[in-house]
Scaffold this active site. Sequence first.
Site, mmCIF file in Angstrom:
data_model
loop_
_atom_site.group_PDB
_atom_site.id
_atom_site.type_symbol
_atom_site.label_atom_id
_atom_site.label_comp_id
_atom_site.label_asym_id
_atom_site.label_seq_id
_atom_site.Cartn_x
_atom_site.Cartn_y
_atom_site.Cartn_z
ATOM 1 C CG ASP A 58 -14.105 23.553 -31.649
ATOM 2 O OD1 ASP A 58 -13.075 22.975 -30.932
ATOM 3 O OD2 ASP A 58 -14.478 24.603 -31.431
ATOM 4 C CG ASP A 83 -40.834 -10.168 -5.158
ATOM 5 O OD1 ASP A 83 -40.230 -11.320 -4.566
ATOM 6 O OD2 ASP A 83 -40.321 -9.423 -5.946
ATOM 7 N N GLY A 117 -27.171 -6.872 -7.010
ATOM 8 C CA GLY A 117 -26.461 -6.558 -5.747
ATOM 9 C C GLY A 117 -26.655 -7.599 -4.590
ATOM 10 C CG LEU A 118 -30.488 -7.914 -2.274
ATOM 11 C CD1 LEU A 118 -31.874 -8.176 -2.319
ATOM 12 C CD2 LEU A 118 -29.882 -7.909 -0.901
#
Lengths: 540, 429
Positions: A36, A301, A436-437
């Site tokens: 532990d 934007d 991602g784009l």
Amino acid sequence: MELTLWTYEGPPHVGAMRIAASMEGVHYVLHAPQGDTYADLLFTMIERRDRRPPVTYTTFQARDLGGDTAELVKSSIAAAVERFQPEALLVGESCTAELIQDQPGSLAATMDLGGIPVVSLELPAYSKKENWGGAETLYQLVRGLLKAQVPPPGEPKPDPTRWRAEGRRPRVNLLGPSLLGFRCRDDVREISQLLAGYGIDVAVVAPLGARPADLMRIPTADANVSLYPELAGPVCSWLERSFGMQMVKTVPIGIGATAAFLRELHGVLGLELPAELETAADGTCAAERRSRLPWYSRSVDSTYLTGKRVFIFGDATHAIAAARIASRELGFKVVGLGSYSREQAREVRAAAQELGLEALISDDYLAVEAAMAEAAPELVLGTQMERHSAKRLGIPCAVISSPLHVQDVPARTSPQMGWEGANVIFDSWVHPLMMGLEEHLIGMFRHDFEFVDGHLSHLEGASAPAKHPTATATATAPAPASIPGDGVIVWSPDGEAELAKIPFFVRGKVRKNTEAYAREQGLALIDSEALYEAKAHFAP
Amino acid sequence: MGASSVIGDMTTGLAEQPPLQLFKESGQREVFCGLTSIVWLHRRMPDAFFLVVGSRTCAHLVQSAAGVMIFAEPRFGTAILGERDLAGLADANDELDRLVKDLLERRPEIRTLFLVGSCPSEVIKLDLAKAAERLNTQLAGRVMVLNYSGSGIETTFTQGEDQALLAMVPLMPSSEVDQLLIVGTLADAVEDRLVQLFGRLGIPVVTSLPPRRSTELPPIGPGTRVLLAQPFLSATARALVSRGGQLLTAPYPFGVEGSRAWMAAGAAAFGVAPALVAEVLDPLVERGQRAIAPHRELLAGKRLFLLPDSQLELSLARFLQRECGMELVEVGTPYLDRQLLDAELALLPPGTRITEGQDVERQLERVRAERPDLVVCGLGLANPLEAEGIATKWSIELVFSPIHGCDQAGDLAELFARSLRRRAALSFS
Ligand code: SF4
Ligand code: SF4
């Protein structure tokens, strides 16, 4: 018995360790076997702490079990008190010690420890988890230290506006911030500065950085701020019941919540609401201009953020806050909301319902991943585990909640709360989305001669961008659809080619929808025309 | 707690040498439990699943030791005991059977299931051997169910591997075949290399335990020479001997000296001519020494303190002292199995202070008093010691990295030199 492959929360004694390690002058004697001691690394590695957590483990072994493990507990307590000279001592046990029932708390009570306050912790390891253990420990510790100060029943409650009569500035306690909590260190700083700007002092921050003597000053404040209800909920309720201290419940994450928090606080303290916090006709207030998020979000934007599908999972506090920010302040569409915090399930369910969703309350990360895949989001806001799941699914992700990874303890100040927290959130959520784009654009242009192959973005190859958006597709034989239906549905080469032009992160969803549409319409072949029909059919 | 006693001087093999100093210490131990070894065992055998029967603590330990998960579904998990399981063992057994059935249905690729005992399962006396037997009957050979204990009350850290391998020994087919059996998990590439080298030495059959596929267990019998690749496999070694294997004793294959002696022991057991051994190994030794040289330059004369953790401490101390020129301040070891470590003890310099067991607070006091140049320790202690200005090397990396054999000797030295090199490289003025 429950199969667990990975767990969001540790056992309850790890919650207790978080309280002890967050504070100064507290020591925790834990009756537990040697393994532990792994929990130390959560603090020394993930939080990069420069000292060991203040925990003494008895590390009993099998051969001790026949003998006197109780004696071992007592000698461990005595040694720890002598060596560390704590100002308060926590005594408890982990899962294994709970079974051998030595009752370390009672043993400690029989010992002469020079009068230091001793708090015995009973944290049921087989039914409760880390956050519960942390909340219970904070509550027991505060209660233990403040016992003698509790006003007799019937005594009038202190007035939260008494600061005026006492001729001083109002002051509040910030309760809940701890080690291994998400950005707590920076939130404390941000909120303290925010309050200072309105002439409100911070009396005690606990557990982070507090000493036992600080906890004893808690009642000198005019109200408590429950900054992190997972840990501070029970202690704030007790302080309200026993000391009549009012609790500020709004968690200031996001623009709306920060403004609401400040208004609630001003109300509780009887402070006049400054003009900049007054809500104008259009629902805004002047104070929110202290953050860039509202303007960045309105800027043209950001138009492309509109309706972005987000899937949210985390602890209750951060998940609920994220859902509110995503849906209202960034114009996203929340397509999934859930939490592993069972204790706060009700609040999460309510937040989900407001968005027309059913909350996912689960600590099974595979169930979360399945829900994520099903929801086909364009952005995931989750824990480190959702980051991994999202990566597998090729979806961008930002981390919003514990459990922590060393990356979630950045060197720079990076709060989630207050105006600056909103700035941080804007950047850290929008950035992966842009990545991602770009990934998609790279996929689209990969056949242009300028395109340099091997350019990998931050998604590290998690996604497989369009493989055959060109003429090669026509050569491939039609592939049977992936789902069973009445009869096999086949994609034509031009249907596949059209599908390949769709951004990778929604492609799966479009494929599924189109096939469902084809089945509904009794189509055997999906060509580009059918795909457009389906698209029109499913358009919101 | 905190007892420390000199249990006597021990004379090494060479009578004229002054003895080693051997201390025994007890108190708080800062060591992982045997469950930790699942982290490397499951990688070695991709067709096996390790199911810990324990608590949320056990689950949390394994995932914390493994770091953040990056796999879809790991091949280990924990059957977390709930209050109902504690109330009645009959229920617990039924629950376990149900859970295993579900698991195997979902993971049809699993060929071997290890039920791994923990402190809670042992304290409530949940009989996992019986459970394995029962499940084996139910599963009728489709999946082999084995059990062992990785509990913290019985095992430390690497002992978990010893217990796992021990569980596989009874299933190894009997055979008289002449073979060299390497015991202990090695990185696949390292294993390939060692097998290739033994081939060059003319040893025809070289097998490994654990195997890469859990179902392809090597045979065992009177023709088997057992060569341990790790110094923590006491119980497995004894079981292999009782199955007829012949246990070879040698230093362990860390550094060129250890690796050469280890391979030579294997070769000698097959009567390979020393000239051939020299022909095959000496170029490797020479190359290894060249790889070590730049690190030796940095490490030589530096004082080393090893805290008890992975059970590799004595072997590493021997390597770092003899091949890298470090001075040994103290060598801690969780426990000392003389039979397995005699060859290492014989190579340690006279007067070396060896501590078996641990009282972490007192040991850290000695670290502070001695101010060594490098401390080998677990993850819980590394940053706090660094913050006190003491350079550290985390021991867990040593069980995850390919460090065995002459070809790895340079890399092994580099792991230790890196800590010092990095400190030297940093400057904020
Ligand atoms: S020491 Fe025991 S209880 Fe703790 S993690 Fe290891 S097996 Fe589980
Ligand atoms: S590295 Fe690639 S993905 Fe990242 S910002 Fe530059 S172009 Fe975009």
